[in-house]
Design an enzyme around this catalytic site. Structure first.
Site, PDB file in Angstrom:
ATOM      1  N   ARG A   1      19.423  18.274   0.236  1.00 43.49           N
ATOM      2  CA  ARG A   1      18.147  17.588   0.469  1.00 43.49           C
ATOM      3  C   ARG A   1      18.072  16.241  -0.248  1.00 43.49           C
ATOM      4  O   ARG A   1      17.110  15.491  -0.067  1.00 43.49           O
ATOM      5  CB  ARG A   1      16.978  18.467   0.001  1.00 43.49           C
ATOM      6  CG  ARG A   1      16.899  19.816   0.668  1.00 43.49           C
ATOM      7  CD  ARG A   1      15.872  20.717  -0.019  1.00 43.49           C
ATOM      8  NE  ARG A   1      14.523  20.221   0.138  1.00 43.49           N
ATOM      9  CZ  ARG A   1      13.646  20.682   1.021  1.00 43.49           C
ATOM     10  NH1 ARG A   1      13.980  21.666   1.832  1.00 43.49           N
ATOM     11  NH2 ARG A   1      12.430  20.187   1.096  1.00 43.49           N
TER      12      ARG A   1
ATOM     13  N   TYR B   1      17.202  12.682   1.250  1.00 44.81           N
ATOM     14  CA  TYR B   1      15.789  12.354   1.459  1.00 44.81           C
ATOM     15  C   TYR B   1      15.056  12.220   0.128  1.00 44.81           C
ATOM     16  O   TYR B   1      14.402  11.205  -0.126  1.00 44.81           O
ATOM     17  CB  TYR B   1      15.140  13.436   2.315  1.00 44.81           C
ATOM     18  CG  TYR B   1      13.702  13.153   2.693  1.00 44.81           C
ATOM     19  CD1 TYR B   1      13.384  12.098   3.554  1.00 44.81           C
ATOM     20  CD2 TYR B   1      12.669  13.944   2.213  1.00 44.81           C
ATOM     21  CE1 TYR B   1      12.071  11.841   3.909  1.00 44.81           C
ATOM     22  CE2 TYR B   1      11.357  13.701   2.568  1.00 44.81           C
ATOM     23  CZ  TYR B   1      11.058  12.646   3.414  1.00 44.81           C
ATOM     24  OH  TYR B   1       9.755  12.394   3.772  1.00 44.81           O
TER      25      TYR B   1
ATOM     26  N   ASN C   1       7.636  25.084  13.741  1.00 44.10           N
ATOM     27  CA  ASN C   1       8.463  26.266  13.982  1.00 44.10           C
ATOM     28  C   ASN C   1       7.621  27.467  14.384  1.00 44.10           C
ATOM     29  O   ASN C   1       7.880  28.136  15.389  1.00 44.10           O
ATOM     30  CB  ASN C   1       9.272  26.629  12.729  1.00 44.10           C
ATOM     31  CG  ASN C   1      10.555  25.832  12.596  1.00 44.10           C
ATOM     32  OD1 ASN C   1      10.902  25.055  13.472  1.00 44.10           O
ATOM     33  ND2 ASN C   1      11.246  26.015  11.489  1.00 44.10           N
TER      34      ASN C   1
ATOM     35  N   GLY D   1       8.635  34.928   1.841  1.00 41.35           N
ATOM     36  CA  GLY D   1       7.381  34.400   2.373  1.00 41.35           C
ATOM     37  C   GLY D   1       6.317  34.138   1.329  1.00 41.35           C
ATOM     38  O   GLY D   1       5.192  33.743   1.652  1.00 41.35           O
TER      39      GLY D   1
ATOM     40  N   ARG E   1       4.310  24.144  -3.650  1.00 43.56           N
ATOM     41  CA  ARG E   1       3.997  22.735  -3.466  1.00 43.56           C
ATOM     42  C   ARG E   1       2.494  22.618  -3.262  1.00 43.56           C
ATOM     43  O   ARG E   1       1.936  23.174  -2.327  1.00 43.56           O
ATOM     44  CB  ARG E   1       4.757  22.202  -2.250  1.00 43.56           C
ATOM     45  CG  ARG E   1       4.636  20.719  -1.991  1.00 43.56           C
ATOM     46  CD  ARG E   1       5.164  19.848  -3.104  1.00 43.56           C
ATOM     47  NE  ARG E   1       6.554  20.060  -3.475  1.00 43.56           N
ATOM     48  CZ  ARG E   1       7.592  19.705  -2.752  1.00 43.56           C
ATOM     49  NH1 ARG E   1       7.429  19.150  -1.588  1.00 43.56           N
ATOM     50  NH2 ARG E   1       8.813  19.893  -3.197  1.00 43.56           N
TER      51      ARG E   1
END
Length: 318
Positions: free
Chosen positions: A148, A151, A196, A213, A283
């Site tokens: 990652r 980015y 998604n 999850g 986040r």
């Protein structure tokens, strides 16, 4: 209501054919401005801006920000860069070049024109955070050599360039750190969790959740985010940023999946897959600065924004 002609600006939006760029252009056009949309269409789509063609205040340039651009404008919004893992990991070297060379070229243009420039940075600069929620003074926890990093580190370097141009050359900068955003015009195969889930639910496929999850994200509707862009761009020069823009409402992936299933009426099941490398466990933005300095906070509840996004996906003809 459109602004008076005397206050009309000529504005450059790089990445303007993308998801957020096209919504920003709609807002700017609605205010009566002239807009130049520059996009190489790597992830952007002409479909997002086709309703603007024929408008004398709109101009489209097929252009890659890795190359210099010579235009005369009053303001610059730099949004050009692939923003989903599927797209930015497809060509990671190009992703880094877009962030770094794009920033250099747009800052050089802003320096020459002596105009204000906005940088669309990202919450990914915080990496997999060890501080929760994330404030602007947190320096982040980023793997500089991970998959990652093209980015994450590209955007971090772009912020460095913006502040060095500000300190060294006096360029008038605005830097926003964007947290997860969703809404109409998202690409159905961009690999982001909202698109998604919606795509899978509408197709009757299993909803894929990475890990157990329990990881969380905060989701901001695109209209709210663009309003934050405009408020930051119109703020006093001393507010350079970075400013967090996102929705502080925090949801687990299990909760998001359940909401998508409820709103679509889908009977799809949930399937768990291994967690990708360096995927943040949580986040959530601290938007105290945006509230105090800009009088901004998101207004669209997740259920309402998801319903609008689902309607768009239902009508999407690929």
């Amino acid at each position: 209501m459109a602004r008076l002609y005397e206050s009309r600006k000529r504005i450059l939006v790089t990445g303007g054919a993308g998801f957020l760029g096209s919504h920003l252009i709609d807002k700017l056009m609605g205010q009566g401005h002239e807009v130049i949309c520059a996009d190489n269409l790597f992830t952007g789509s002409k479909r997002n801006i086709e309703h603007l063609h024929g408008n004398p205040r709109f101009e489209f340039l097929r252009h890659d920000v890795c190359n210099p651009l010579k235009v005369e404008v009053d303001e610059i919004y730099n949004l050009a860069c692939p923003a989903s893992p599927v797209h930015y990991q497809y060509n990671p070297v190009l992703t880094t070049k877009t962030s770094v060379m794009g920033a250099l070229n747009m800052l050089g243009l802003a320096k020459r024109l002596r105009c204000r420039i906005f940088q669309a940075s990202t919450s990914e600069v915080y990496g997999d955070p060890e501080v929760h929620p994330q404030r602007e003074d947190y320096w982040g926890h980023v793997n500089p050599i991970g998959t990652r990093a093209c980015y994450d580190e590209g955007k971090r370097c772009a912020e460095t360039l913006f502040f060095d141009y500000h300190r060294q050359h006096g360029v008038d900068i605005k830097v926003a750190r964007i947290f997860n955003t969703y809404g109409p015009r998202m690409h159905p195969r961009d690999g982001r969790v909202v698109s998604n889930f919606i795509t899978q639910a509408l197709a009757g496929e299993d909803l894929t959740i990475y890990g157990d999850g329990s990881q969380t994200r905060s989701f901001c509707y695109c209209d709210d985010l663009v309003d934050g862009f405009l408020k930051l761009m119109d703020s006093p020069p001393e507010l350079t940023g970075p400013v967090n823009l996102g929705n502080p409402g925090e949801f687990t992936m299990i909760e998001l999946a359940g909401e998508v299933l409820r709103l679509t009426g889908s009977r799809s099941k949930v399937k768990h897959l291994p967690l990708p490398a360096d995927d943040p466990k949580q986040r959530q933005p601290d938007i105290t600065l945006a509230r105090k300095a800009l009088g901004w906070e998101p207004k669209v509840p997740l259920a309402d924004g998801l319903a609008r996004t689902i309607d768009h996906f239902r009508s999407f003809d690929d």
